[in-house]
Motif scaffolding. Structure first.
Motif: not given
Length: 262
Positions: A76-81, A114-118, A120-121
């Protein structure tokens, strides 16, 4: 218009874990677009809501797991996962790699991770799309070797017609059209909208060079204005949202060139 929060979709089959994660991220300033525990619901929430990032558990309810769900959503659309999983076997990792995730967190994870991952994402997604858009990343630290995983790291980046500004732990999304003006004070700038100010450690020259927004015009050594938001002006000053900003002698001629006087 006010700044927009980053919208996060959580796909997690453990309701307590999902709610705890949602509460923590909302406290940080993110918006939760929805919580799903199965593929069908996740795809529907993604279709019905604006989603900027997905936190995807691999093991969810139903025949399709999180990886299968990610594949369908990305059509549907490219988003960070960002994957969240207790499964770290080689077969699972190989399947995950094929979806080009922004990050991977093995359970149990902490909110800090999770904060760090977001963080970086958002960065990595902008880099991946830089050639297709005008996305640019501006590290605000003079020390380029500083640890990029720090949740305290300040930054600003542009993607298409938005800029993302780091505010505490969370990114906020600003439409370039909503930017009124930028004010410089020594090594800091204030990005001003009708609703809020964002203070960043960055020079005005760096900002203008890096985000490359043509409507943002320098009128003074300490000010750049969005010419689309000017209410009135004369040879000495411009008025924007009841703020009167001076026009510097060295910038007057260039500023006037943006208007077609007939």
């Amino acid at each position: 218009m006010p700044a927009e929060k980053i919208n996060i979709l959580i796909v997690e089959d453990e309701s307590i874990v999902a709610l705890d994660l949602a509460n923590g991220l909302e406290h940080d300033g993110y918006n939760i677009a929805g919580i799903a525990d199965n593929a069908e619901e996740a795809q529907q929430l993604f279709a019905d809501n604006e989603v900027d990032i997905i936190l995807m558990d691999v093991n969810i309810i139903g025949e399709k797991d999180g990886i299968d769900t990610a594949v369908e959503i990305l059509k549907q659309k490219a988003v960070p996962i960002i994957y969240l999983t207790a499964f770290t076997d080689a077969a699972t990792i190989d399947r995950i790699k094929k979806t080009h995730p922004a990050a991977f967190l093995s359970k149990p994870y902490s909110l800090t991770n999770v904060r760090i991952a977001i963080d970086l994402a958002v960065n990595n997604f902008a880099v991946a799309n830089e050639q297709q858009s005008t996305g640019k990343i501006i590290p605000l630290d003079k020390d380029s070797n500083r640890n990029t995983s720090s949740p305290e790291r300040e930054m600003i980046l542009r993607m298409n017609d938005h800029i993302f500004v780091k505010n505490n732990y969370a990114f906020v999304k600003l439409k370039l059209n909503d930017l009124l003006y930028v004010e410089a004070d020594n090594n800091y700038i204030s990005i001003v909208t009708s609703e809020k100010k964002f203070l960043l450690r960055l020079s005005l020259n760096q900002l203008l060079d890096k985000i490359n927004y043509k409507a943002l015009v320098r009128i003074h050594r300490s000010y750049a204005v969005n010419i689309n938001t000017i209410q009135s002006f004369n040879e000495q000053e411009v008025e924007i949202n009841q703020h009167h900003l001076p026009i510097g002698r060295n910038y007057k001629e260039e500023f006037m060139k943006h208007f077609d006087f007939r």
